[in-house]
Scaffold this motif. Structure first.
Motif, PDB file in Angstrom:
ATOM      1  N   GLU A  85       0.879  -1.156  -0.059  1.00 54.57           N
ATOM      2  CA  GLU A  85       0.027   0.104  -0.020  1.00 54.57           C
ATOM      3  C   GLU A  85       0.894   1.116   0.024  1.00 54.57           C
ATOM      4  O   GLU A  85       2.071   1.403   0.274  1.00 54.57           O
ATOM      5  N   SER A 117      -2.856  -9.914  -0.188  1.00 53.48           N
ATOM      6  CA  SER A 117      -4.313  -9.952  -0.660  1.00 53.48           C
ATOM      7  C   SER A 117      -5.422 -10.817   0.248  1.00 53.48           C
ATOM      8  O   SER A 117      -6.411 -10.187   0.372  1.00 53.48           O
ATOM      9  N   LEU A 120      -6.233  -8.493   3.159  1.00 51.95           N
ATOM     10  CA  LEU A 120      -7.076  -7.399   2.840  1.00 51.95           C
ATOM     11  C   LEU A 120      -8.418  -8.212   2.918  1.00 51.95           C
ATOM     12  O   LEU A 120      -9.422  -7.576   3.246  1.00 51.95           O
ATOM     13  N   SER A 125      -7.446  -3.021   4.663  1.00 54.59           N
ATOM     14  CA  SER A 125      -6.305  -2.598   4.430  1.00 54.59           C
ATOM     15  C   SER A 125      -5.568  -2.439   5.851  1.00 54.59           C
ATOM     16  O   SER A 125      -6.046  -2.054   6.818  1.00 54.59           O
ATOM     17  N   ASP A 223     -11.009 -10.571  -6.302  1.00 56.04           N
ATOM     18  CA  ASP A 223     -11.655 -10.992  -5.292  1.00 56.04           C
ATOM     19  C   ASP A 223     -11.744 -12.353  -5.565  1.00 56.04           C
ATOM     20  O   ASP A 223     -11.778 -13.358  -4.821  1.00 56.04           O
ATOM     21  N   SER A 226      -8.238 -14.177  -4.615  1.00 55.93           N
ATOM     22  CA  SER A 226      -8.131 -14.285  -3.168  1.00 55.93           C
ATOM     23  C   SER A 226      -9.135 -15.144  -2.545  1.00 55.93           C
ATOM     24  O   SER A 226      -8.640 -16.014  -1.745  1.00 55.93           O
ATOM     25  N   TRP A 328     -13.785  -9.241   3.454  1.00 57.14           N
ATOM     26  CA  TRP A 328     -14.101  -7.929   2.716  1.00 57.14           C
ATOM     27  C   TRP A 328     -13.843  -8.411   1.260  1.00 57.14           C
ATOM     28  O   TRP A 328     -12.784  -8.843   0.835  1.00 57.14           O
ATOM     29  N   GLN A 330     -12.575  -6.461  -2.064  1.00 58.88           N
ATOM     30  CA  GLN A 330     -11.763  -5.607  -2.540  1.00 58.88           C
ATOM     31  C   GLN A 330     -12.575  -4.449  -3.574  1.00 58.88           C
ATOM     32  O   GLN A 330     -12.303  -3.378  -3.543  1.00 58.88           O
ATOM     33  N   GLU A 333     -15.567  -3.128  -1.493  1.00 60.49           N
ATOM     34  CA  GLU A 333     -15.341  -2.726  -0.222  1.00 60.49           C
ATOM     35  C   GLU A 333     -16.484  -2.807   0.644  1.00 60.49           C
ATOM     36  O   GLU A 333     -16.673  -2.188   1.780  1.00 60.49           O
TER      37      GLU A 333
END
Length: 512
Positions: A85, A117, A120, A125, A223, A226, A328, A330, A333
């Motif tokens: 980040e 990832s 997250l 984050s 997503d 992940s 979550w 990404q 969000e």
């Protein structure tokens, strides 16, 4: 680069996360350390490692302000960087083997990317957690157990085994798709509609796997990767039955890496105990925070109703009932409830927005009931159809070839079965790893200099053992191949690639 490793810690591997925006004032240097492995390093040594990394990042920005530093080769160590980040860096430092380089930098960097990832997906984050609690206790209490749980998948006996040259026919950060017939595809789409309809008017997403292969997804690509990664780490039948991840680079049949782990492994038990169970917060872990640990092994099981259950997210308020798992997304969000159902080799995952279910876990139970009532018969039919069309572990084996296909635009890969890859000689794998390094370098230069432009590339090398090692890259697609047949000519090797391309890749890698 003529950088000395003298000030670098002597252990074989270190992994750290730090924030360049923190700890800039004298006496506050420790604030920048968000995670450090091994956790029992004295703070003076942690600061030394992070100080060196920070200096390298700052120095390389002078020459490349637009492209972040990715790797620095020192005398005895390789420093792998990933800016997860803005101003939050992950760095892995690996001690070099004296006789040969046994890893690809890109493969090590993808380990760092995978850690981030997954983090997250479960916690949001790093920057958001820092803003929520600026002192840093909250983020450290999440990072330490999460990454240690992740690294357990690389612990084999007393060795921490990183992706090595023996894994050059695998690609992290991609999904492996199941090829299905038209009939099966129609049934799968019908099942998807039933699954998502079971949540009523609530917007939801689904992901379906057969064995360790993706069948269907309604998630965004980022997503999907992940959740697919987590599913084969902890949720698929193979992961549940074996107690180990099915996405490990170190699956049964793989030969052990030569990366020594030094004192990390000698003291691993005590380090993990300090990180997990101690009330001492000197390593940055604060027991006052309740932290879900979704990467713990052997904590998912199949319930009587077919849904997978776990207590990794703790218990509901005021009861002993396990809380419903959440993740979550990404792309949107959104925080989503995760429900996973399993029937034989079929794994179905339904994601429902937390905000759309007013009565929490009770509402999740109702959705599960609706799934069972509406879709159970269709699940049985889909599993039966997919099983009939499934060729087993060697379904994607191509006789005479050991290969890896990567579609970078879709983040999809397919490769020879692990058991077949282990039949390759060390010499062939080493040459293939070197070829992949060359391709990684070419792709990196394209990103830095000619971003957005595509470049066709072909590399053919005859190894000392007379094997042909081939790489072809075109229009975002890559194929890597080993042909271990002595005394064959370059013309034969080229024709073999053409035949493979025409038969299995719709001519994507043909030269015509």
């Amino acid at each position: 680069m003529g950088l000395s490793s003298a000030d670098t810690a002597t252990e074989a591997i270190q992994l750290c996360i730090f924030d360049l925006r923190r700890g800039q004032q004298e006496g506050q240097e420790l604030d920048k350390i968000l995670f450090f492995f091994p956790a029992d390093f004295p703070f003076s040594r942690q600061l030394s490692v992070i100080g060196l990394s920070e200096g390298l990042i700052t120095f390389t920005r002078i020459f490349s302000p637009e492209v972040a530093c990715e790797v620095i080769e020192a005398d005895r160590h390789t420093h792998v960087f990933y800016e997860a980040e803005p101003d939050i860096w992950m760095v892995m430092i690996v001690e070099k083997n004296e006789s040969e380089a046994i890893w690809r930098v890109d493969a090590l960097q993808k380990v760092l990317k995978e850690i981030h990832s997954l983090f997250l997906m479960f916690h949001g984050s790093i920057r958001a957690l820092l803003e929520k609690e600026p002192a840093g206790g909250l983020i450290r209490s999440h990072l330490y157990p999460f990454i240690i749980d992740y690294l357990r998948d690389f612990l084999f006996g007393k060795k921490l085994l990183l992706p090595s040259f023996r894994d050059c026919l695998k690609e992290r950060g991609t999904v492996q798709m199941l090829t299905v017939s038209r009939e099966a595809a129609i049934e799968v789409q019908s099942l998807v509609r039933l699954l998502e309809g079971s949540a009523g008017n609530k917007p939801c997403y689904s992901l379906i796997l057969f064995q360790d292969l993706l069948v269907s997804t309604t998630l965004s690509p980022v997503d999907t990767i992940s959740l697919f990664t987590y599913s084969i780490l902890r949720l698929t039948p193979h992961a549940l039955s074996s107690g180990v991840s099915s996405w490990s680079y170190l699956r049964k049949g793989s030969t052990a890496s030569h990366v020594a782990t030094g004192s990390i492994l000698t003291h691993s038990a005590s380090v993990l105990e300090q990180v997990y169970g101690s009330q001492d917060t000197s390593h940055g872990v604060d027991d006052n925070y309740h932290v879900a640990r979704p990467l713990q092994q052997d904590r998912w099981s199949k319930g009587n109703d077919g849904f997978l259950v776990t207590d990794l997210w703790g218990a509901e308020n005021g009861s002993s009932t396990p809380a419903a798992p959440t993740i979550w997304l990404q792309q949107t969000e959104e925080r989503m409830y995760l429900s996973a159902y399993q029937y034989k080799s079929l794994t179905l995952i339904l994601l429902v927005p937390v905000a759309s279910i007013l009565n929490g876990d009770q509402g999740v139970s109702l959705v599960k009931q609706q799934v069972h009532e509406n879709a159970s018969l269709k699940m049985l039919k889909v599993e039966e159809i997919l099983s009939k069309g499934w060729g087993g572990e060697n379904a994607y084996h191509v006789s005479g070839y050991r290969y890896l296909l990567v579609d970078g635009d879709r983040s999809v890969s397919r490769s020879s079965p692990p058991g077949k890859v282990t039949t390759l000689t060390k010499e062939s794998l080493l040459v293939l790893s070197k070829v992949r390094e060359e391709v990684d370098l070419e792709k990196g230069q394209m990103v830095g200099v000619n971003a957005g432009l595509e470049k066709d590339l072909e590399i053919c090398i005859r190894a000392k053992n007379n094997a042909w090692v081939i790489a072809r890259i075109t229009k975002g697609k890559e194929v890597y191949m080993v042909l271990e047949r002595a005394n064959d000519t370059l013309l034969y090797a080229s024709e073999a690639v053409e035949k493979f391309s025409n038969r299995y890749c719709n001519g994507a890698f043909s030269l015509d």
